[in-house]
Design a protein around this motif. Structure first.
Motif, short mmCIF file in Angstrom:
data_model
loop_
_atom_site.label_atom_id
_atom_site.label_comp_id
_atom_site.label_asym_id
_atom_site.label_seq_id
_atom_site.Cartn_x
_atom_site.Cartn_y
_atom_site.Cartn_z
N ASP A 41 33.89 28.46 25.43
CA ASP A 41 33.39 29.67 26.09
C ASP A 41 33.57 29.58 27.60
O ASP A 41 33.26 28.55 28.22
CB ASP A 41 31.91 29.88 25.76
CG ASP A 41 31.67 30.16 24.28
OD1 ASP A 41 32.62 30.66 23.63
OD2 ASP A 41 30.57 29.87 23.79
N ARG A 42 34.06 30.66 28.17
CA ARG A 42 34.27 30.71 29.60
C ARG A 42 32.96 31.00 30.35
O ARG A 42 32.00 31.52 29.77
CB ARG A 42 35.31 31.78 29.96
CG ARG A 42 36.68 31.52 29.33
CD ARG A 42 37.35 30.33 30.02
NE ARG A 42 38.67 30.04 29.43
CZ ARG A 42 38.91 29.03 28.63
NH1 ARG A 42 37.93 28.21 28.28
NH2 ARG A 42 40.13 28.81 28.16
N ILE A 43 32.98 30.66 31.61
CA ILE A 43 31.82 30.91 32.47
C ILE A 43 31.62 32.42 32.64
O ILE A 43 32.57 33.17 32.81
CB ILE A 43 32.02 30.26 33.85
CG1 ILE A 43 32.12 28.73 33.70
CG2 ILE A 43 30.90 30.63 34.81
CD1 ILE A 43 32.56 28.02 34.96
N LYS A 44 30.34 32.87 32.58
CA LYS A 44 30.01 34.27 32.73
C LYS A 44 29.18 34.47 34.00
O LYS A 44 28.49 33.55 34.45
CB LYS A 44 29.23 34.77 31.52
CG LYS A 44 29.95 34.62 30.20
CD LYS A 44 29.13 35.17 29.06
CE LYS A 44 27.82 34.43 28.85
NZ LYS A 44 28.01 33.01 28.48
N VAL A 45 29.23 35.66 34.54
CA VAL A 45 28.38 36.00 35.68
C VAL A 45 26.92 35.80 35.27
O VAL A 45 26.51 36.24 34.19
CB VAL A 45 28.61 37.46 36.13
CG1 VAL A 45 27.58 37.87 37.18
CG2 VAL A 45 30.02 37.61 36.69
N GLY A 46 26.15 35.10 36.09
CA GLY A 46 24.76 34.81 35.78
C GLY A 46 24.54 33.39 35.27
O GLY A 46 23.42 32.88 35.30
N ASP A 47 25.63 32.73 34.79
CA ASP A 47 25.51 31.34 34.32
C ASP A 47 25.20 30.40 35.49
O ASP A 47 25.57 30.66 36.64
CB ASP A 47 26.80 30.88 33.65
CG ASP A 47 26.96 31.43 32.24
OD1 ASP A 47 25.97 31.95 31.70
OD2 ASP A 47 28.08 31.35 31.70
N ILE A 48 24.56 29.29 35.15
CA ILE A 48 24.34 28.21 36.11
C ILE A 48 25.41 27.16 35.83
O ILE A 48 25.47 26.62 34.73
CB ILE A 48 22.94 27.58 35.97
CG1 ILE A 48 21.86 28.67 36.09
CG2 ILE A 48 22.75 26.51 37.02
CD1 ILE A 48 21.84 29.39 37.41
N VAL A 49 26.24 26.88 36.83
CA VAL A 49 27.36 25.96 36.64
C VAL A 49 27.14 24.70 37.49
O VAL A 49 26.83 24.79 38.68
CB VAL A 49 28.70 26.62 37.05
CG1 VAL A 49 29.86 25.66 36.83
CG2 VAL A 49 28.91 27.89 36.25
N THR A 50 27.31 23.56 36.87
CA THR A 50 27.27 22.28 37.57
C THR A 50 28.69 21.76 37.65
O THR A 50 29.37 21.65 36.63
CB THR A 50 26.38 21.27 36.82
OG1 THR A 50 25.06 21.82 36.67
CG2 THR A 50 26.29 19.95 37.56
N PHE A 51 29.15 21.47 38.86
CA PHE A 51 30.54 21.04 39.02
C PHE A 51 30.69 20.06 40.17
O PHE A 51 29.88 20.02 41.10
CB PHE A 51 31.47 22.24 39.25
CG PHE A 51 31.14 23.04 40.49
CD1 PHE A 51 31.79 22.79 41.69
CD2 PHE A 51 30.19 24.04 40.45
CE1 PHE A 51 31.50 23.52 42.83
CE2 PHE A 51 29.89 24.79 41.58
CZ PHE A 51 30.54 24.53 42.77
#
Length: 332
Positions: A41-51
């Motif tokens: 699943d791709r990143i969506k607007v509103g997701d919290i991403v750790t990178f």
């Protein structure tokens, strides 16, 4: 460290290789090159991403690295911005190289352009996605971590009390305890007045842990005897203003209990010292500290005449000391 260095080398190679090849562009014009691409699943607007991210110049100079900082970046994906233009293309463990022309960065602020980013140059960002969460998942994880940290802190505080009691028993120390938890004993009584908040005090001291490790002192002979390295240190009584919060709370409280010329031992719990914070290599979190102090000199500030204590009469000294003891303080 080896893993970090290997990643930097791979990143540098990727930048050089892709600098000669065409970059893809998003609909908004952001230039990018996928380095690794995974299903999911791709990143969506509103997701919290750790990178993790490495920022480099065209000459491979690292300007920023989350690997080097020891902590990845965490952010919520919004609908605008260069990074937000790229994020929806990625999934967990994807890596991407982003090229940003510096001319676009300094278009309206050319006076702020640094020499190492000349006109026509590019900045490169290499991102690797480590985790994708919904806002609810990220908040639940944070709350769980907070509760775990609280439990660990409570455990360490309880152990601190055990360690302090053991230290006092082993050294057969009988001390007076104040309402705040400061423990102290006057080892030599002074006869001049006590200091007040607003006075400047001069203090000699030796600070050590419950394990006996001397971590600081104002006395050169002590430093040499224990092998304490304090390059550039001037060995003399330290001077500071009481009440200005320039020292730990245990010192502030303890020195107010001492007559000028007194010597004392302070056993200062972590809540009156550095608390949950580590203070250098020798003072872990939740450490009770021991100070042997001498209140060498008091320089009066401006006080109402009635506030300044008169010298203690020698005839009453033994009686006063027998009933009451003072505390010592540690330098921050």
């Amino acid at each position: 460290m080896k893993k970090y260095l290997l990643y930097i080398l791979i990143t540098a190679f990727a930048i050089k290789a892709n600098a000669q090849n065409g970059f893809q562009r998003t609909a908004k014009g952001t230039q990018y090159q996928m380095l690794t691409h995974n299903p999911g699943d791709r990143i969506k607007v509103g997701d919290i991403v750790t990178f993790n991210v490495v920022q480099k110049t065209e000459k491979d100079s690292v300007l920023y690295s989350s690997y080097q900082m020891g902590k990845p970046v965490q952010m919520q994906v919004q609908a605008a911005g260069d990074l937000m233009d790229i994020m929806p293309l990625l999934t967990v463990k994807d890596s991407v190289l982003i090229r940003v022309p510096t001319d676009t960065i300094f278009k309206t602020q050319e006076d702020k352009r640094p020499p190492f980013l000349p006109k026509g140059s590019n900045l490169f960002f290499v991102l690797k996605v480590e985790k994708i969460q919904s806002l609810a998942e990220a908040m639940a994880e944070r709350d769980k971590a907070v509760e775990a940290a609280k439990a660990e802190a409570a455990k360490m505080q309880a152990q601190e009390g055990v360690n302090t009691d053991k230290y006092l028993a082993e050294h057969k120390m009988v001390l007076t305890t104040t309402a705040s938890g400061l423990k102290y004993k006057i080892t030599k009584a002074g006869f001049k007045p006590k200091p007040l908040k607003g006075d400047s005090v001069y203090v000699n001291y030796i600070g050590h842990t419950l394990q006996g490790k001397v971590f600081d002192t104002s006395i050169e002979s002590v430093a040499k005897a224990v092998g304490l390295q304090q390059p550039g240190r001037t060995y003399e009584p330290i001077n500071f203003l009481l009440g200005a919060k320039g020292v730990i709370p245990g010192w502030e409280e303890g020195l107010l209990l001492l007559n000028e010329g007194s010597k004392a031992t302070f056993v200062i719990p972590s809540k009156l010292a550095y608390g949950a914070n580590q203070a250098g290599p020798d003072i872990p979190a939740f450490s009770t500290l021991v100070f042997d102090v001498e209140l060498v000199k008091v320089v009066r500030g401006s006080h109402p005449a009635a506030a300044v204590q008169k010298p203690v009469a020698k005839s009453t000294v033994k009686h006063t000391v027998a009933k009451k003891t003072l505390t010592t303080k540690k330098k921050q």
